[in-house]
Design an enzyme around this catalytic site. Structure first.
Site, mmCIF file in Angstrom:
data_model
loop_
_atom_site.group_PDB
_atom_site.id
_atom_site.type_symbol
_atom_site.label_atom_id
_atom_site.label_comp_id
_atom_site.label_asym_id
_atom_site.label_seq_id
_atom_site.Cartn_x
_atom_site.Cartn_y
_atom_site.Cartn_z
ATOM 1 N N GLN A 62 14.396 -27.084 36.177
ATOM 2 C CA GLN A 62 13.830 -25.714 35.832
ATOM 3 C C GLN A 62 13.183 -25.164 37.278
ATOM 4 O OE1 GLN A 62 13.171 -24.593 31.865
ATOM 5 N NE2 GLN A 62 15.010 -25.818 32.203
ATOM 6 N N ALA B 128 6.448 -22.055 25.609
ATOM 7 C CA ALA B 128 7.677 -22.613 26.106
ATOM 8 C C ALA B 128 8.136 -21.872 27.456
ATOM 9 C CB ALA B 128 8.842 -22.740 24.998
ATOM 10 N N HIS B 129 9.214 -22.383 28.148
ATOM 11 C CA HIS B 129 9.731 -21.553 29.145
ATOM 12 C C HIS B 129 10.226 -20.261 28.793
ATOM 13 C CE1 HIS B 129 13.847 -23.864 28.545
ATOM 14 N NE2 HIS B 129 13.376 -23.329 27.542
ATOM 15 N N ASN B 130 9.881 -19.569 29.771
ATOM 16 C CA ASN B 130 10.223 -17.849 29.887
ATOM 17 C C ASN B 130 9.660 -17.033 28.532
ATOM 18 O OD1 ASN B 130 12.981 -19.503 30.914
ATOM 19 N ND2 ASN B 130 12.073 -17.776 32.233
#
Lengths: 356, 356, 356
Positions: free
Chosen positions: C200, C241-243
Site C-alpha cells: 500500500q 478501509a483504504h481509500n
C-alpha cells in the site's frame, strides 16, 4: 511444555471427586479427548462424546458415575457430579503462573503512586499521579496507567492496556491485552452544523472478579460513571459506551456493543456481535442471541433474537426482493380475506347444491 | 516521496510483460489513473475504465493487448495478461522497505531468547523467555513478545502487537499494529450462578504467508491450539476465538468474528462484518457476503448471504411491522389455499355456465 | 476530585447566559440531576426531565426561560437558549487539563523530526524520521509515530496509538488510545489460488477538528490517500478501509466499518455497528440507523435502515422459517389474485342472485 505433575489422587482431591483406578498415576497435563496421551487427563461432559472418549488415549478421565459405567475401555477416573466444572478447576493446576514480583527498572512510576510490594510492574509500564496497584496484581509490560487510576489485589493487566479516566478497578480483575478502560466517551452537542465536544468528566467503576478481553473499549462517563458490577465477563473487541451500567455476572461475547446510558441487568448473556441502543434498560436474566440488535427496553427475562438467518445467495436475493414488497402486503388481513372468501365460496357451493 | 526510479523496460521485465513505446522512460512511481503524472505508471483492468485511462496523464499504462488497442491517447505500455497482478507485483518495487537490522539498545530481551542476527528489534520491544525471532524479521517498537513465542523468517510485526500464549508463527507472516495473538480464550464454567474461569492451556499456530490486520484478537486454545493455516489473510478488527481452525488461503474481511471451536475450510472468503457461531464447520470454497451470520454447518461450496438489505427508514418501519406478523402467516399454505379456491371458483363458474 | 471552582456569574458569562439568583455562588463541578450536590451545577434540556430537576439537589441549573418558570424548587439558574450546548461548553471548564510541556527523557526521537517546543512527548514515545509535531500537541506515553508522519497543533494522541503510513494529521485532532492510523490496507491480487499482497503506497489525510475513538483502524490508501475531512467524529472500534473518503462533520458511531474506496458525504450520521460496502457513494446529510448494511449508492439525503428488529426467540425461529419460504411466495401477485378472485366470487354471487 507444562512441568506441573500431579497424581490422580491429588487431582481428585482438588475437585472433591472420587479417584477410581491407579491413584498414584502421574498426570502431566489436561488434554482434549482427541489429543490426550497416557500422561494426560481428559473429561467427558455428555453421552454424545462417548465414542470419542472410548477411543481416547487419555490416561484418566473426569466423568460422572453414569458416564463411567459406559467407558469400559478406561480404568482410571475421577468421578464428580459436574465434570466441566472439575475440568475448569484443574486448568488452574496446569496453568503457567506469573511468579515475578517487584518493579522492573524501566517502569516509570510517579512518586505519588502506591504500588504494593507484592505487585509486579513490567518493563516500560508508565504509572501516573495518585495511582494505586494492589497486592499480587500483575501489570505486564507497556501498560499505561494514567493519573488517579486504582487497581485492587490479585489483578492481571496484560500488555498495551490503557487505563485512564481515573477508573477504579476491583479485586481479581483480569484485563487482556490492548484494551482501553476509561477512554473519552463519544459526546458532542450539535450546534450550527458542527459537533461541539463534551469533555467527559465521569469515570469507570469495575467491580471484583470482572474479566475483560483484548481490544475492548470501555468509555468513561460524561458526568456519572460507567459501571461494571462484580463478576461481569466480557470477551474481545467489545464496546461499552459512556454511562452504561452492567449488572452482576452478566457475560458479553465478542464484538458486541452497548450504546450510551443503557442499563443491562444481572446474569444476562449477550452472544457475539450483538448491539444494544442507548438509553434503554434490559431486565435480569435476559439472553440475546448472536448478532441481534436490541432497540427497546426489555422488561421480561427470556431469550430474544433478531436477524434473518443464512441463505444461499441466489435465494437470499429473491428473499430481499420480497422483503422490499412486504411493507405493502397486508399479511394478517390477507389471511382474513382468504377465510372470508372461503366462506363465500362454500356458501355458493352449498346454495348451488341445494338448488341442483 | 518515493525515490525509487525504474525504466519502463525494467518494470516490464519484472512482470514478464512486453514493453511498448519509450523503453528508457523513467518511472518514479505507481499512481491511480486520476492522480498519475507523466512520471508515473498506472494500470487498466477493465474496459469500464477506458474513459479514465484515455484522460489519464500517466506516462505509461499496464494493460492487456486488447485494452492497449483502444488507448490511442497513450504511447507507452507494459502488455501483460493480468494487469492487476502486474500492478500488485510492482507495488513492491516502489514500497519503502525497512532496512534496519539489529537490536535497539532499549529492547528488553530475555537471555534465553534466540534472535537472528538479521532480524530487527525496535525500541522498547520486550521479549520473554525461550522466544525465537527468525531471519530478516522486523519487530517494530513497543511489541510485546511473551514467553515461548516463536516467529519465523521474513516476518513483519508492527507496533503495539502483543504476542502471548506461547504462539508459534511461521515464515513471511505480517501482523499489523495493536493486534493480539494468543490472548486468553473466553471460557467459563457456569456453576451456582457464577462464571468459573477456565485457564486456557492451548496455544495459537500460525502458518506461513499469513497476514493479520490491525486491532485483531486471535485467542489461544482452551486445550488444543487455535490454528491459522498457510496463506490465511485477515483484515482489521477481526475476532478469532479459541480453538478455531481456518484453512489455507481463506480471507476474512474486517470486523468479522469466528466463535470458538469452529472450523473454516480452505479458500473461503468472509466479507466484512460476518459472524460465525461456535462448534460448526464450513466447507472449502465458501463465500459469505457482508454482515451475514452463519449459524449452522455449511457442507457445500458456494455463496451464502443473510440480512435484510437497506430501506428508507419509514418503509423499513412498516416492513418490520409486517415481519412481526410473519410468524403467524402460513405463507406456503396461503398459496395452496389460493390455488384451491381458484379451482373451486372455476368449478362453480363452469357448472354455472353449463346450467345456463 | 476536580478543584476548579467558579462563581455562578462567571459560568453564566462563559456561556453568554443570564445569571439568576445568587451570582457569587461557588460551583465546584458539573453533575447529573441525580448525582448533583449543592456545590454542583446541572442542566435541563427538556420538559420530560422536570420531575428529576425538581427533586435535584443541584445548587444551580442551566435551563431555558420556559423551563425555569416551572422549576419552583430552585433559586439559582443560568438562562440560555440551548442548555445542552452550554453544558458542553462548561465541561471544558471542569476538565482536568494536561499541562506538561516538553519531551520526557525516555522518548526516542529521530534527529530529523521537528517537535514544537510547546508540545508534550510522553515516556517511551518513539518518533521516526522526518516527523512533525505541532504546537501544544500532547503525545501520551507509548505512542508510536512512524516515519514521515505529521501532526498539527493543539492535538491529543493517547497511549498506544500507532501512527504510520506517513499519515498527515491536521490541527485540534484527538485520537484516543490504541487506535491505528495508516496501517496497511487489505489489498491482494488473487492469482492461481493464492493472494498476492499489494503493497500500500497511499497515505491517510486527516483534517482539522477530527476526533477518532479508541481501538479504531484507519488504513492507508493503496495508491491515493484515505481522507477524513475537517470535523469528522469517529467513535471506538471503527474500521475505515483504504481509500475511503469521509466528508466534513460526518459522525460514525462505534463498531461501524466502511469498506475500501467508498465515499461518504458531509454531515452524515452512521449509528453503531453499521457496515458500508466498498466502491459506493453516500450523499450528504444521510443518516444510517444502527447495525444497517449499505450495499448500494445512496443519492438522496434522508434516513435509511435495515435489520429485522428483535423478537422473543421462539417467535423469531418461526419468523425465520417463514422468511425461508418468502422467496417462493409471490407477495404482490398474491394480493392481485385475491382481488381478482373476490371479483369472481362477487360476480358469481350476483349472477346467482339474479337467477334466483
Amino acid at each position: 511444555m507444562n512441568l506441573n505433575k500431579k497424581s490422580l489422587e491429588d487431582l481428585a482431591r482438588l475437585v472433591q471427586g472420587e479417584c477410581i483406578g491407579q491413584s498414584n498415576l502421574v498426570i502431566q497435563g489436561l488434554a482434549s479427548l482427541e489429543a490426550a496421551s497416557v500422561h494426560n487427563i481428559s473429561f467427558v461432559t455428555d453421552e454424545k462424546y462417548l465414542d470419542k472418549a472410548l477411543a481416547s488415549k487419555a490416561g484418566a478421565l473426569i466423568v460422572t458415575q453414569a458416564l463411567q459405567e459406559k467407558l469400559y475401555s478406561h480404568q482410571n477416573f475421577i468421578l464428580v457430579q459436574n465434570p466441566y466444572l472439575a475440568f475448569a478447576i484443574l486448568t488452574h493446576v496446569f496453568e503457567k503462573k506469573h511468579t515475578d514480583v517487584g518493579i522492573e527498572s524501566t517502569a516509570q512510576i510517579h512518586p505519588s503512586a502506591i504500588i504494593s510490594d507484592s505487585a509486579y510492574i513490567g518493563h516500560y509500564v508508565v504509572i501516573g499521579e495518585n495511582c494505586v496497584v494492589g497486592d499480587n496484581t500483575v501489570i505486564q509490560p507497556h501498560v499505561r496507567i494514567d493519573d488517579a487510576v486504582e487497581i485492587g489485589k490479585d489483578g492481571f493487566i496484560d500488555s498495551h492496556v490503557t487505563l485512564t479516566g481515573a477508573c477504579k478497578i476491583g479485586d481479581r480483575v483480569r484485563i487482556h491485552a490492548n484494551t482501553v478502560i476509561g477512554g473519552e466517551g463519544f459526546g458532542f452537542a450539535p450546534y450550527q452544523g458542527k459537533w461541539h465536544r463534551i469533555a467527559q468528566l465521569g469515570s469507570v467503576q469495575i467491580g471484583n472478579d470482572v474479566r475483560i478481553g483484548s481490544n475492548c473499549s470501555v468509555d468513561r462517563g460524561a458526568l456519572d460513571d460507567t459501571i461494571l458490577e462484580h463478576g461481569v465477563k466480557i470477551d474481545n473487541l467489545v464496546q461499552i459506551a459512556h454511562n452504561v451500567k452492567i449488572g452482576e455476572n452478566t457475560a458479553i461475547a465478542a464484538k458486541s456493543g452497548i450504546a450510551g446510558s443503557t442499563t443491562i441487568g444481572k446474569n444476562c448473556i449477550l452472544a457475539g456481535g450483538c448491539g444494544v441502543v442507548g438509553h434503554i434498560s434490559i431486565a435480569d436474566n435476559v439472553t440475546i442471541t448472536g448478532m441481534s440488535m436490541v432497540t427497546n427496553n426489555i422488561y421480561e427475562a427470556g431469550s430474544y433474537s433478531g436477524g434473518t438467518g443464512l441463505f444461499e445467495t441466489p435465494q437470499w436475493k429473491r428473499t430481499v426482493v420480497r422483503l422490499r414488497q412486504l411493507a405493502d402486503v397486508p399479511l394478517t388481513q390477507l389471511v382474513k380475506r382468504l377465510d372470508h372468501m372461503q366462506t363465500q365460496i362454500e356458501s355458493l357451493e352449498s346454495t348451488f347444491k341445494l338448488r341442483k
